[in-house]
Write a protein that holds these residues in place. Structure first.
Motif, PDB file in Angstrom:
ATOM      1  N   THR A 147     -42.193 -15.294  46.045  1.00 51.13           N
ATOM      2  CA  THR A 147     -42.556 -15.396  44.629  1.00 51.13           C
ATOM      3  C   THR A 147     -42.219 -16.790  44.100  1.00 51.13           C
ATOM      4  N   GLN A 149     -42.061 -14.337  36.937  1.00 48.80           N
ATOM      5  CA  GLN A 149     -41.843 -14.413  38.377  1.00 48.80           C
ATOM      6  C   GLN A 149     -43.022 -13.701  39.036  1.00 48.80           C
ATOM      7  N   THR A 159     -46.074 -13.422  42.480  1.00 45.48           N
ATOM      8  CA  THR A 159     -46.324 -13.643  43.898  1.00 45.48           C
ATOM      9  C   THR A 159     -46.959 -15.008  44.116  1.00 45.48           C
TER      10      THR A 159
END
Length: 829
Positions: free
Chosen positions: A769, A785, A787
């Motif tokens: 991430t 936050q 991927t």
């Protein structure tokens, strides 16, 4: 490897190899796993229901082998039965010839589907080497008191000269010839299944978690345990007659105002005699005989009855209770007579209102008071007794015990437990079945055939008449014999056994199919049984499964086995539906599996039947779905063909997740996510449709990578080889032929059947991430936050959905959104 997918060639190749090498025989080590589908009746052709049922089972069997288990997966034929006789009459062919020809044809069809059966264990229930042992069971059960003969009322077709099961009587007529059936009293052989009623009921607890709750409930209801009391009612004017009633509601006895009897109750005519109601009663009895009423129907049924002209006497109040025949009372449950308490039973309430019969309230809830004049329905709740003499004021639940004790002390009745379950009538007046091993001697009476004289073979030199009926009684060399005790002339039993007998123990015989010294080789059967997973239709939820459970307990008590339940887990698959109805010849909506296999191949038939629906739900036939399955297999074939030059030069990647370049991390992550998803879907949920979908997604991901690029990039080639091998192994239980061929073309040896199921690399599952900043008009308002490499559209949607962002843009006009992957979302309002 050919560029074009040719299922006809591929499938024939592997089917022949599997048979030749006995690939699916047991004995390869590992924990045992017994997977069994209900065996078919050899009608001559498999249908799509077979394809689906056996495809489901085959996936489970193949998958368990790949988990390292020693899998028993047999197949055989439920070969006796009336359909063979009907076909023999219609086609002028002997049932044995017709049946064996059909078995040969269906065996070929099943083999053409690639089902992984151990054909060395094949059995047919019409073989003397099979039914000799159930004849032995019959004689041993007779010795133990579990078999008896009595006169019983049956559905008789005079035209066909045979007994019909209730299910074979349609609107009072024979299902085969259309003639009206008759009630006829015949001497019949019975298995005493009621001796095991309580154990069968208790055994349902062992099935919880492994059997569908619906099936367990159906079994419990069929056994039908009731705790209550037997009560004897005198009949006014007929001193010699008593009507026995079983009730679970003796607490309401003071409120019984009339009596209801089943229309076929044996006292019906006697009660009406001399009352002037004879004709009305006879007409009602005949009218009800022509109707098919089951215990499922009586709740919704419009109530209907006829007064017999007689009165019963309430043993607690002395009041006279008119006796009716009523359509909602069934002779097969309890005694066929019901004390009617209209204030506290809805069916009785409706009947009382219809025929203007008295209603007496005997239970009042605390704090409430009501009477018959204000009631719109029966009160079935709890409360305290009223209008009940010395029992007034008692809580009705406690009154159950008090009144039962009173009945017993005053010899009016007694506490009792009854079961809805009735003993199993196994006599059939037909030819194509296992002969009942009994001899009748004028001197010695009923004599079982000795063990050394078994089997009593069914003679095949018979002619079946067009009128139906069994020819055995006319077969002198079969009928005439000698008594094994006194050697005097004697006669054989000419009835044959219900075909449910054969299907009640076949699953045990598979475990020791070649054993010749007895019906079951105890140690071997104890090793393989119970069946770990049994697959079949919901229509068998009661009779076949209940009879199998009964037989298991009987054979345990006879010393043949050491277990008590036959099937640990049960899967009841849904039907195959087309045009809104179950596939059937009469509806003209049948799809021929042979034509499907010829056009698309067995793997396409398999993947469609598994992909279109979860196993437990009905499958709606869809031509486009079949085409879609075929296209997917073609796409997979072509892609592997294109990749083969690159893949043949490398081994599948087997390194650590940290060794994978970031640019290929998503590929390997998807590969191992797919492994995880498929294993959960198959091992925990048995949802093969979602497992297939996950593999299809992985194939779509692979197609993003150019086969030519893989030839010059060894890391990419190794990762693609790993992914392709995962695809093949995960699909192997589902589409085994194409999987075997692709595995072979990759240079692997030994076939896929026993290659372990892939195991996911947990490190590869970790999604990296990154922190993305969200600005609104240049000011930072949120940090997300997300991927790594999240798509621009997904990142924009995520940012706009944030509660913090919404607070700043609510009510404002959105001018533009600028997305910089892995870094920034800039919103201008």
């Amino acid at each position: 490897m050919d560029a074009e997918y040719n299922p006809e060639v591929i499938e024939k190749k592997w089917q022949e190899q599997w048979l030749k090498e006995k690939t699916f025989a047991t004995g390869r080590g590992g924990d045992k796993y017994y997977l069994l589908e209900m065996f078919p009746y050899p009608s001559g052709k498999i249908h799509m229901g077979h394809v689906r049922n056996y495809s489901i089972g085959d996936v489970m069997a193949r998958y368990q082998r790949m988990l390292g288990r020693d899998v028993l997966h047999p197949m055989g034929w439920d070969a006796f039965g009336m359909p063979a006789e009907n076909a023999a009459i219609a086609n002028d062919v002997h049932p044995a010839v017709w049946t064996r020809k059909n078995i040969d044809e269906m065996r070929t069809q099943l083999q053409s589907m690639g089902f992984s059966y151990d054909w060395d264990r094949e059995l047919a229930t019409c073989d003397p080497d099979y039914y000799r042992w159930e004849q032995l069971f019959f004689t041993e059960m007779l010795e133990k008191g579990l078999v008896y003969k009595k006169e019983a009322k049956v559905n008789w077709c005079e035209d066909c000269q045979t007994v019909l099961a209730n299910e074979q009587v349609e609107n009072g007529c024979c299902w085969r010839c259309g003639e009206k059936t008759q009630d006829k009293a015949l001497n019949q052989w019975f298995f005493k299944i009621t001796a095991y009623a309580e154990e069968l009921l208790e055994g349902c607890k062992e099935l919880e978690g492994g059997w569908p709750e619906r099936v367990i409930t159906m079994q419990k209801n069929w056994i039908g345990k009731s705790v209550g009391a037997n009560i004897d009612f005198n009949v006014d004017g007929l001193d010699e007659v008593k009507i026995s009633v079983f009730t679970t509601r003796q607490d309401t006895l003071f409120g019984a105002t009339f009596m209801s009897l089943a229309p076929d109750h044996p006292l019906a005519a006697q009660l009406a005699a001399g009352t002037g109601q004879e004709e009305a009663v006879a007409a009602f009895v005949e009218k009800m005989r022509l109707k098919e009423i089951s215990d499922r129907d009586v709740v919704q049924l419009e109530k209907e009855g006829v007064f017999t002209g007689r009165y019963a006497v309430n043993p607690m109040t002395g009041s006279k209770m008119p006796i009716y025949l009523a359509n909602f009372v069934l002779s097969g449950y309890g005694t066929g007579a019901v004390m009617a308490v209209p204030a506290h039973d809805q069916r009785d309430f409706e009947f009382a209102r219809m025929y203007d019969l008295p209603i007496i309230v005997v239970i009042q809830p605390d704090g409430e008071k009501f009477g018959p004049e204000t009631m719109t329905e029966a009160y079935t709740g709890t409360g305290r007794l009223v209008n009940s003499g010395e029992f007034d004021g008692l809580e009705n639940v406690k009154a159950l015990e008090s009144i039962a004790t009173h009945l017993n002390e005053n010899e009016i009745g007694n506490k009792a437990i009854t079961y809805r379950l009735r003993d199993w009538g196994v006599s059939r007046q037909r030819y194509w079945g296992a002969p009942i091993p009994i001899i009748y001697c004028d001197k010695c009476g009923i004599v079982p055939v000795p063990k050394q004289d078994l089997p009593v073979r069914l003679p095949e030199d018979v002619e079946l008449g067009k009128a139906g009926g069994s020819p055995l009684a006319l077969h002198e060399s079969f009928v005439n014999t000698t008594c094994p005790i006194c050697a005097a002339p004697a006669r054989r039993e000419t009835d044959t056994m219900d075909t449910f007998v054969e299907s009640s123990w076949y699953y045990m015989r598979y475990a020791c199919a070649g054993f010749a010294d007895g019906p079951l080789e105890k140690d071997t059967v104890n090793r393989w049984l119970p069946v770990d997973h049994y697959v079949g239709g919901i229509e068998h939820a009661i009779l076949h499964l209940l009879y199998s459970r009964f037989f298991t307990k009987v054979l345990r008590d006879l010393g043949y086995i050491d277990f008590s339940e036959p099937f640990t887990r049960l899967l009841t698959q849904g039907m195959v539906i087309k045009d809104g109805a179950k596939m059937s010849k009469s509806k003209g909506n049948v799809v021929d599996p042979n034509a499907l296999i010829k056009r698309y191949g067995a793997d396409t038939a398999r993947i469609f039947s598994l992909f279109a629906s979860p196993p437990e739900l009905d499958l709606e036939w869809n031509d486009q779905g079949v085409e879609g399955g075929y296209r997917f297999l073609n796409r997979l074939w072509r892609y592997v063909y294109a990749l083969l030059p690159a893949l043949s030069e490398v081994e599948a990647f087997a390194g650590a997740a940290a060794d994978v370049p970031q640019v290929y991390a998503a590929l390997r992550r998807k590969t191992h996510q797919t492994i995880t998803k498929v294993r959960v879907d198959i091992e925990e949920r048995m949802h093969f449709n979602t497992a297939i979908s996950a593999v299809m997604e992985l194939v779509n991901e692979l197609k993003k990578y150019d086969p030519e690029a893989a030839r010059s990039d060894k890391m990419l080639a190794a990762l693609l080889r790993e992914a392709v091998e995962v695809v093949i192994l995960l699909l192997a239980p589902i589409v085994p032929h194409i999987s075997e061929e692709l595995w072979f073309e990759l240079g692997n040896e030994g076939g896929v059947s026993y290659v372990p199921v892939p195991i996911a690399d947990v490190d590869a599952l970790v999604e990296e991430t990154t922190l993305v900043v969200v600005q609104i008009n240049g000011k930072v308002r949120e940090r997300l936050q997300v991927t790594c490499d999240m798509a621009k559209d997904d990142l924009e949607k995520l940012a706009l959905a944030s509660a913090k962002v919404q607070k700043y843009i609510a009510g404002k006009s959105l001018r533009k959104v600028i997305v910089v992957p892995n870094k920034l979302v800039n919103i201008v309002v």
